[in-house]
Design an enzyme around this catalytic site. Sequence first.
Site, PDB file in Angstrom:
ATOM      1  N   GLY A  18       0.820  -1.204   0.000  1.00 17.53           N
ATOM      2  CA  GLY A  18       0.000   0.000   0.000  1.00 17.53           C
ATOM      3  C   GLY A  18       0.858   1.261   0.000  1.00 17.53           C
ATOM      4  O   GLY A  18       0.548   2.249  -0.675  1.00 17.53           O
ATOM      5  N   SER A  19       1.958   1.215   0.736  1.00 16.46           N
ATOM      6  CA  SER A  19       2.843   2.391   0.801  1.00 16.46           C
ATOM      7  C   SER A  19       3.392   2.713  -0.582  1.00 16.46           C
ATOM      8  O   SER A  19       3.499   3.886  -0.962  1.00 16.46           O
ATOM      9  CB  SER A  19       4.020   2.133   1.744  1.00 16.46           C
ATOM     10  OG  SER A  19       3.540   1.840   3.030  1.00 16.46           O
ATOM     11  N   ASN A  74      -7.088   4.753   9.252  1.00 16.21           N
ATOM     12  CA  ASN A  74      -6.613   3.502   9.850  1.00 16.21           C
ATOM     13  C   ASN A  74      -6.660   3.507  11.370  1.00 16.21           C
ATOM     14  O   ASN A  74      -6.703   2.457  11.993  1.00 16.21           O
ATOM     15  CB  ASN A  74      -5.186   3.196   9.376  1.00 16.21           C
ATOM     16  CG  ASN A  74      -4.282   4.397   9.384  1.00 16.21           C
ATOM     17  OD1 ASN A  74      -4.601   5.442   8.822  1.00 16.21           O
ATOM     18  ND2 ASN A  74      -3.146   4.264  10.032  1.00 16.21           N
ATOM     19  N   GLN A 110      -7.437   0.815   3.964  1.00 15.01           N
ATOM     20  CA  GLN A 110      -8.282   0.281   5.050  1.00 15.01           C
ATOM     21  C   GLN A 110      -9.706   0.007   4.586  1.00 15.01           C
ATOM     22  O   GLN A 110     -10.449  -0.706   5.249  1.00 15.01           O
ATOM     23  CB  GLN A 110      -8.329   1.271   6.226  1.00 15.01           C
ATOM     24  CG  GLN A 110      -7.029   1.394   6.976  1.00 15.01           C
ATOM     25  CD  GLN A 110      -6.651   0.138   7.747  1.00 15.01           C
ATOM     26  OE1 GLN A 110      -7.501  -0.666   8.139  1.00 15.01           O
ATOM     27  NE2 GLN A 110      -5.366  -0.057   7.980  1.00 15.01           N
ATOM     28  N   SER A 170      -4.011  -2.665  -0.575  1.00 12.80           N
ATOM     29  CA  SER A 170      -2.954  -3.515  -0.033  1.00 12.80           C
ATOM     30  C   SER A 170      -3.549  -4.848   0.420  1.00 12.80           C
ATOM     31  O   SER A 170      -4.472  -4.872   1.243  1.00 12.80           O
ATOM     32  CB  SER A 170      -2.298  -2.803   1.152  1.00 12.80           C
ATOM     33  OG  SER A 170      -1.298  -3.623   1.703  1.00 12.80           O
ATOM     34  N   ALA A 171      -3.008  -5.951  -0.114  1.00 12.89           N
ATOM     35  CA  ALA A 171      -3.641  -7.266   0.078  1.00 12.89           C
ATOM     36  C   ALA A 171      -3.729  -7.715   1.538  1.00 12.89           C
ATOM     37  O   ALA A 171      -4.686  -8.377   1.937  1.00 12.89           O
ATOM     38  CB  ALA A 171      -2.888  -8.316  -0.734  1.00 12.89           C
ATOM     39  N   HIS A 172      -2.718  -7.357   2.352  1.00 18.55           N
ATOM     40  CA  HIS A 172      -2.685  -7.948   3.700  1.00 18.55           C
ATOM     41  C   HIS A 172      -3.732  -7.370   4.641  1.00 18.55           C
ATOM     42  O   HIS A 172      -3.890  -7.829   5.768  1.00 18.55           O
ATOM     43  CB  HIS A 172      -1.276  -7.866   4.305  1.00 18.55           C
ATOM     44  CG  HIS A 172      -0.838  -6.513   4.765  1.00 18.55           C
ATOM     45  ND1 HIS A 172      -0.769  -6.174   6.086  1.00 18.55           N
ATOM     46  CD2 HIS A 172      -0.425  -5.424   4.085  1.00 18.55           C
ATOM     47  CE1 HIS A 172      -0.315  -4.924   6.201  1.00 18.55           C
ATOM     48  NE2 HIS A 172      -0.104  -4.456   4.992  1.00 18.55           N
ATOM     49  N   THR A 227      10.379  -7.960 -11.649  1.00 20.58           N
ATOM     50  CA  THR A 227       9.653  -9.206 -11.923  1.00 20.58           C
ATOM     51  C   THR A 227       8.460  -9.314 -10.981  1.00 20.58           C
ATOM     52  O   THR A 227       8.594  -9.107  -9.773  1.00 20.58           O
ATOM     53  CB  THR A 227      10.607 -10.406 -11.744  1.00 20.58           C
ATOM     54  OG1 THR A 227      11.685 -10.232 -12.659  1.00 20.58           O
ATOM     55  CG2 THR A 227       9.905 -11.725 -12.017  1.00 20.58           C
ATOM     56  N   CYS A 264       1.870   0.989  12.282  1.00 21.26           N
ATOM     57  CA  CYS A 264       3.001   1.482  11.494  1.00 21.26           C
ATOM     58  C   CYS A 264       3.836   2.452  12.311  1.00 21.26           C
ATOM     59  O   CYS A 264       4.984   2.700  11.998  1.00 21.26           O
ATOM     60  CB  CYS A 264       2.515   2.171  10.235  1.00 21.26           C
ATOM     61  SG  CYS A 264       1.362   1.172   9.308  1.00 21.26           S
TER      62      CYS A 264
HETATM   63  N1  PLP Z   1      -2.447   3.468   4.042  1.00 22.04           N
HETATM   64  C1  PLP Z   1      -3.188   3.145   5.117  1.00 22.04           C
HETATM   65  C2  PLP Z   1      -4.436   3.898   5.409  1.00 22.04           C
HETATM   66  C3  PLP Z   1      -2.769   2.107   5.954  1.00 22.04           C
HETATM   67  O1  PLP Z   1      -3.493   1.792   7.041  1.00 22.04           O
HETATM   68  C4  PLP Z   1      -1.556   1.422   5.657  1.00 22.04           C
HETATM   69  C5  PLP Z   1      -1.050   0.367   6.570  1.00 22.04           C
HETATM   70  O2  PLP Z   1      -1.442   0.248   7.700  1.00 22.04           O
HETATM   71  C6  PLP Z   1      -0.847   1.788   4.503  1.00 22.04           C
HETATM   72  C7  PLP Z   1      -1.325   2.817   3.722  1.00 22.04           C
HETATM   73  C8  PLP Z   1       0.400   1.086   4.122  1.00 22.04           C
HETATM   74  O3  PLP Z   1       0.127  -0.187   3.571  1.00 22.04           O
HETATM   75  P1  PLP Z   1       1.279  -1.291   3.518  1.00 22.04           P
HETATM   76  O4  PLP Z   1       1.431  -1.824   4.889  1.00 22.04           O
HETATM   77  O5  PLP Z   1       0.767  -2.326   2.561  1.00 22.04           O
HETATM   78  O6  PLP Z   1       2.488  -0.611   2.998  1.00 22.04           O
END
Ligand code: PLP
Length: 393
Positions: free
Chosen positions: A72-73, A152, A180, A200-202, A238, A326
């Site tokens: 996601g970042s 988040n 989120q 973001s998949a996780h 890749t 984070c």
């Molecule tokens: N954006 C939001 C709102 C998030 O909550 C997060 C992770 O907690 C991210 C971005 C970052 O995602 P990733 O952990 O996949 O880099």
Amino acid sequence: MNKIKYFDHAATTSVKEEVLKEMLPYFSIEYGNASSIYSIGRRAKRSIDEARRRVAITINSEPKEIYFTGCGSESDNIAIKGIAYANKDKGNHIITTKIEHHAILNACKTLEKEGFSVTYLNVDKQGVINLQELENAITNKTILISIMFANNEIGTIEPIEEIGKIAKKYNILFHTDGVQAIGNAKIDVKNMNIDLLSMSAHKFYGPKGVGALYIKNGVKCNKLQDGGHQEKDLRAGTENVAGIVGLGKAIQISCQNLHKYNTKLVELREYYISQIEKRIPYIKINGHREKRLPGNANISFKFVDGEDLLLNLDAKGICASSGSACSTGSTNPSHVLLAIGLKEEEARGALRVTFGEENTIEDVEFLVESLVEIVERLRNMSPEYLEFVKNKL
Ligand code: PLP
């Protein structure tokens, strides 16, 4: 060992069994490189295309508008910097909010050092932006509006459709960080006038280390990394075939189960909040009371430190968060809680609980019982609380 009770689904989720099952062959027999022209490579490419189709269906876009990334970042960084660099002949102004994830805030900080100018919008006490303030911030140099779909930490959902309308009215690109929201809210990029969306998949029972970015057809976005021409030349490297397959399966399942899942989470959240309100005095519920993610409950416990709460909960096998995972490790109070007007000590006493698939009402009861006991114990060790009680008598 007792099974852990996991209430931190905004930090990450476990990979669903069906998701893992679809991923597994890509670690062994289907190990081809998606750029190779022989059959095992072509099959890898076809699997990526299928995942792209699944993401596109979920958000009502075209498959060619979906780009896979590493997280996601990374999606956020490409959206912010890629759009800024591609549009710098048109203007140098970006509008975002004070409550974004650090992936957005720090990308903006980098751009500021390079001569871009950024407006960080305020939010109200519930974490919602003011649409008039957004409109007032727009100048003829504004090239991008980036406002998160859902926060988040406090779970507040922003008025995305209205923001989309404003962006369209002024012909400004609109990015939303949907990390989120995906799997928790219905997102329709066409109806909501969204030009870019990060995923973001996780966060929705897929694997870690894989994300996606929707970029509306025709929108110019620069790449940030040099290398091969993967992902239509936007993201060199890749492809993580197993991860992408997992993301595709996870988003498909979460989209099919959205209503049932949301109903369950709201039930758990409301039960938790009502029990805490009933049993623990001197608390404050953070975030919007209705317009919030179904599984998010963020509560400040007065006279208690969130980190102490976490350690004591951990001793009982309970996982939760005192802010955003984070930013764990930093002792600063959360920027989101300060932005909604909490005092430093209220922000420090916040506990974020995010419910998910495997949680039950019995789990919530265990959580509540544990909190009742821990909060009372910690308060009785707090000189400030003891003083407060003495003065009340
Ligand atoms: N954006 C939001 C709102 C998030 O909550 C997060 C992770 O907690 C991210 C971005 C970052 O995602 P990733 O952990 O996949 O880099």
